[in-house]
Design a protein around this motif. Sequence first.
Motif, PDB file in Angstrom:
ATOM      1  N   PRO A 179       0.833  -1.544  -0.042  1.00 48.83           N
ATOM      2  CA  PRO A 179      -0.012   0.241  -0.090  1.00 48.83           C
ATOM      3  C   PRO A 179       0.966   1.334  -0.099  1.00 48.83           C
ATOM      4  O   PRO A 179       0.363   2.186  -0.693  1.00 48.83           O
ATOM      5  CB  PRO A 179      -0.896  -0.089   1.325  1.00 48.83           C
ATOM      6  CG  PRO A 179      -0.134  -1.081   2.005  1.00 48.83           C
ATOM      7  CD  PRO A 179       0.574  -2.030   1.230  1.00 48.83           C
ATOM      8  N   TYR A 180       1.950   1.204   0.525  1.00 46.34           N
ATOM      9  CA  TYR A 180       2.804   2.192   0.512  1.00 46.34           C
ATOM     10  C   TYR A 180       3.422   2.917  -0.597  1.00 46.34           C
ATOM     11  O   TYR A 180       3.587   3.962  -0.896  1.00 46.34           O
ATOM     12  CB  TYR A 180       3.966   2.070   1.678  1.00 46.34           C
ATOM     13  CG  TYR A 180       3.329   1.800   3.202  1.00 46.34           C
ATOM     14  CD1 TYR A 180       3.025   3.234   3.811  1.00 46.34           C
ATOM     15  CD2 TYR A 180       3.087   0.692   3.622  1.00 46.34           C
ATOM     16  CE1 TYR A 180       2.320   3.003   4.967  1.00 46.34           C
ATOM     17  CE2 TYR A 180       2.671   0.497   4.935  1.00 46.34           C
ATOM     18  CZ  TYR A 180       2.090   1.863   5.557  1.00 46.34           C
ATOM     19  OH  TYR A 180       1.796   1.668   7.078  1.00 46.34           O
ATOM     20  N   ARG A 220      -7.231   8.255  -2.374  1.00 48.50           N
ATOM     21  CA  ARG A 220      -7.226   9.053  -1.195  1.00 48.50           C
ATOM     22  C   ARG A 220      -6.024   9.834  -0.868  1.00 48.50           C
ATOM     23  O   ARG A 220      -5.972  10.690  -0.073  1.00 48.50           O
ATOM     24  CB  ARG A 220      -7.479   7.896  -0.029  1.00 48.50           C
ATOM     25  CG  ARG A 220      -8.829   7.429   0.141  1.00 48.50           C
ATOM     26  CD  ARG A 220      -8.974   6.042   0.991  1.00 48.50           C
ATOM     27  NE  ARG A 220      -8.059   6.115   2.199  1.00 48.50           N
ATOM     28  CZ  ARG A 220      -7.937   5.249   3.129  1.00 48.50           C
ATOM     29  NH1 ARG A 220      -8.075   4.094   2.751  1.00 48.50           N
ATOM     30  NH2 ARG A 220      -7.484   5.324   4.212  1.00 48.50           N
ATOM     31  N   TYR A 221      -4.697   9.390  -1.615  1.00 47.57           N
ATOM     32  CA  TYR A 221      -3.526   9.900  -1.096  1.00 47.57           C
ATOM     33  C   TYR A 221      -2.972  10.765  -2.035  1.00 47.57           C
ATOM     34  O   TYR A 221      -1.825  11.266  -2.124  1.00 47.57           O
ATOM     35  CB  TYR A 221      -2.572   8.566  -0.587  1.00 47.57           C
ATOM     36  CG  TYR A 221      -2.983   8.150   0.728  1.00 47.57           C
ATOM     37  CD1 TYR A 221      -2.477   8.570   1.696  1.00 47.57           C
ATOM     38  CD2 TYR A 221      -3.811   7.130   0.799  1.00 47.57           C
ATOM     39  CE1 TYR A 221      -2.551   7.975   3.189  1.00 47.57           C
ATOM     40  CE2 TYR A 221      -4.005   6.421   2.223  1.00 47.57           C
ATOM     41  CZ  TYR A 221      -3.360   7.305   3.111  1.00 47.57           C
ATOM     42  OH  TYR A 221      -3.748   6.591   4.462  1.00 47.57           O
ATOM     43  N   THR A 253      -2.100  10.291  -5.254  1.00 48.69           N
ATOM     44  CA  THR A 253      -1.341   9.642  -6.281  1.00 48.69           C
ATOM     45  C   THR A 253      -2.120   9.310  -7.556  1.00 48.69           C
ATOM     46  O   THR A 253      -3.485   9.621  -7.587  1.00 48.69           O
ATOM     47  CB  THR A 253      -0.325   8.636  -5.839  1.00 48.69           C
ATOM     48  OG1 THR A 253      -1.135   7.398  -5.184  1.00 48.69           O
ATOM     49  CG2 THR A 253       0.551   9.037  -4.660  1.00 48.69           C
ATOM     50  N   LEU A 264      -6.646   3.434  -2.914  1.00 57.03           N
ATOM     51  CA  LEU A 264      -5.541   4.351  -2.072  1.00 57.03           C
ATOM     52  C   LEU A 264      -4.981   5.435  -2.892  1.00 57.03           C
ATOM     53  O   LEU A 264      -4.792   6.272  -2.335  1.00 57.03           O
ATOM     54  CB  LEU A 264      -4.376   3.133  -1.878  1.00 57.03           C
ATOM     55  CG  LEU A 264      -4.507   2.139  -0.875  1.00 57.03           C
ATOM     56  CD1 LEU A 264      -3.390   1.233  -1.047  1.00 57.03           C
ATOM     57  CD2 LEU A 264      -4.556   2.916   0.578  1.00 57.03           C
ATOM     58  N   ALA A 265      -4.723   5.237  -4.123  1.00 58.68           N
ATOM     59  CA  ALA A 265      -4.148   6.352  -4.998  1.00 58.68           C
ATOM     60  C   ALA A 265      -5.162   7.601  -4.949  1.00 58.68           C
ATOM     61  O   ALA A 265      -4.848   8.588  -4.742  1.00 58.68           O
ATOM     62  CB  ALA A 265      -4.130   6.198  -6.569  1.00 58.68           C
ATOM     63  N   MET A 295       0.734   4.792  -1.978  1.00 59.86           N
ATOM     64  CA  MET A 295       0.208   5.791  -1.221  1.00 59.86           C
ATOM     65  C   MET A 295       1.131   6.954  -1.495  1.00 59.86           C
ATOM     66  O   MET A 295       0.894   8.145  -1.600  1.00 59.86           O
ATOM     67  CB  MET A 295       0.091   5.507   0.045  1.00 59.86           C
ATOM     68  CG  MET A 295      -1.057   4.624   0.369  1.00 59.86           C
ATOM     69  SD  MET A 295      -0.860   3.573   1.930  1.00 59.86           S
ATOM     70  CE  MET A 295      -0.481   4.880   3.230  1.00 59.86           C
ATOM     71  N   ARG A 296       2.478   6.671  -1.733  1.00 57.97           N
ATOM     72  CA  ARG A 296       3.748   7.481  -1.834  1.00 57.97           C
ATOM     73  C   ARG A 296       4.115   7.933  -3.103  1.00 57.97           C
ATOM     74  O   ARG A 296       4.949   8.735  -3.334  1.00 57.97           O
ATOM     75  CB  ARG A 296       4.918   7.225  -0.782  1.00 57.97           C
ATOM     76  CG  ARG A 296       4.205   7.170   0.805  1.00 57.97           C
ATOM     77  CD  ARG A 296       5.375   6.609   1.615  1.00 57.97           C
ATOM     78  NE  ARG A 296       4.846   6.496   3.121  1.00 57.97           N
ATOM     79  CZ  ARG A 296       5.652   5.911   4.086  1.00 57.97           C
ATOM     80  NH1 ARG A 296       6.644   5.325   3.836  1.00 57.97           N
ATOM     81  NH2 ARG A 296       5.022   6.011   5.207  1.00 57.97           N
TER      82      ARG A 296
END
Length: 220
Positions: free
Chosen positions: A116-117, A205-206, A208, A202-203, A120-121
Amino acid sequence: MNGIRDELAAAGAHLAGLGLSPGSSGNLSVRDGDRVLLTATGTDLAALDAGALSELTPDGTHVAGPRPSKEFPLHTAFYRRDPALRAVVHLHSRHATAVSCLPPWSARSALPPLTPYFVMRVGQTPLIPYAEPGDPDQALLVERLGFGFHAALLQNHGPVAAGTSMKAAVDAAVELEEAAALLILLAGTRPNPLEDARARELARRYGTHWDACDAGDGTV
């Protein structure tokens, strides 16, 4: 001393301390208003002088300071393609560079969503076809790619990661190196990447990008 300059110098020292910038390789930049501050050619990131940075316009015109890194077209391409980006990190870190020598996982990402990181990053990370370092045509390809991304692997060369702050760009570069190391450790196995729907969420929400849902060989 300008705080932005100090932040860039500290980022260089941090990346060098992690072993991600061997010798005088790698270059960093930050956007400061209508100027791009970029490490000079031949600079050792472990010993950056915050007062000795190149200054360029967003179109790549050198206006002050020492001669910029030959990779300046790559940096300015990221800023032109996404006005929200404020910093760019280009390294020759070992594992990400190794992955840049391999066939990509998909047409939009050289790496699968293993963690996930990474999503996310970093988010999807296209493999950019090989060109000599500093090639303006390669930078133009980066600028004009028709899908979203904040990081890329330059084929047989190394990673580049951008962010909305210097910290975000550094975090992305470090996470990209870690994801590349995991991918190499998993060579010869059948890893289970994140499901596409989870990666997309995830992308979203964060902040990316992830729409590289179909694995398969092929560069952009």
